[in-house]
Design an enzyme around this catalytic site. Sequence first.
Site, short mmCIF file in Angstrom:
data_model
loop_
_atom_site.label_atom_id
_atom_site.label_comp_id
_atom_site.label_asym_id
_atom_site.label_seq_id
_atom_site.Cartn_x
_atom_site.Cartn_y
_atom_site.Cartn_z
CG ASN A 148 -0.29 -0.05 2.53
OD1 ASN A 148 0.81 0.49 2.70
ND2 ASN A 148 -0.93 -0.67 3.52
CE LYS A 193 1.97 3.33 8.48
NZ LYS A 193 2.87 2.18 8.74
CD GLU A 194 2.06 -2.50 3.41
OE1 GLU A 194 1.50 -3.11 4.35
OE2 GLU A 194 1.82 -2.73 2.21
CG ASP A 196 -5.42 -9.81 4.75
OD1 ASP A 196 -4.24 -9.48 4.60
OD2 ASP A 196 -5.97 -9.92 5.85
#
Length: 341
Positions: free
Chosen positions: A211, A213-214, A286
């Site tokens: 995502n 943020k990651e 997920d």
Amino acid sequence: MMEKITGRQLDELFDQFAGKKVMIIGDVMIDAYLWGKVDRISPEAPVPVVSVKRRENLLGGAANVALNIRALQAVPLLCSVIGNDVRGDEFLDLLKQDGIARDGIVRCPDRVTTTKFRIIGNNAQMLRVDEEMDTDLSAEDERLLLGVMDGLLKAGEVSVIVMQDYNKGVLTRTLIEKVLKSAAELGIPVVIDPKHKNFDAYQGVSLFKPNLKELKEGLNIDAEINSTEQIRQAVADWQSKQSIETMMVTLSEAGLFIRDTAEGEVKEFLLPAHLRKIADVSGAGDTVISVASLCKALKLSAYLTAALSNIAGGLVCEYVGVVPVNRDRLLNEARLLLTLE
């Protein structure tokens, strides 16, 4: 430009999901919920008092990916390590209840089974309490897990491998390296849902799905959610450096960006999020990786992979708590949004 697909083609595509074997490797957990009503503030502290009406334990983490895979009528082969504790017993009971095999689960007396307790009052999350450990697996537990995975790979045809990282220690650098080597030897596509700790450990994978943020944490950049060009350039650079075929970045309310380099041709799509009443974003990643993995197993186009994953991720956000995607609802929404009939 939207890729053309008919309703019949979409039905056939979903039918092809059925029976596909998906190996899921990563951190598993129990999502424990206490549902209740709030009608007063505690006299002891300025916090709401939740009067518990119902308790619920659900499979979480990589096990939620397994639930999503099963919901799409494919076959999950879940591989992970849990504690030899009461929560571990509860986790295995949940697997049995949900019809997921435990063959790939290793129990370790030196670890605790990760449990996330969510307190829900008046249908809103009030508090979360985590019981966990995040140290890497010991060499012995790593060896045991690799052994059961090797047995599952040899037992039958695996269509795709999902590596789902929650930074709880199951996906060690050594384990990642050995899984990627085995997958390459067997010609099995590998899709990754990463966290920052091992962000750079994945070379030559089929699909890499952080995502925003990651992505920012993994690359140490400060891309804003509306800075499409900065995100696109960061993705292109990382994709080239790591020899990644497809990168998909989920952008929350801004939608989803995918960049694909299959067969030497670069294709990029930025798909907007569909307007929904968002109740809870827990578990959406997920669901996205589950749908994307099956799309990779079928060698679908980048656009269809992104479009179906985007719809699925949005659908599960309409429910409070972590829930797997509803296959029929996903198919119906895909018919409405993606077909030209």
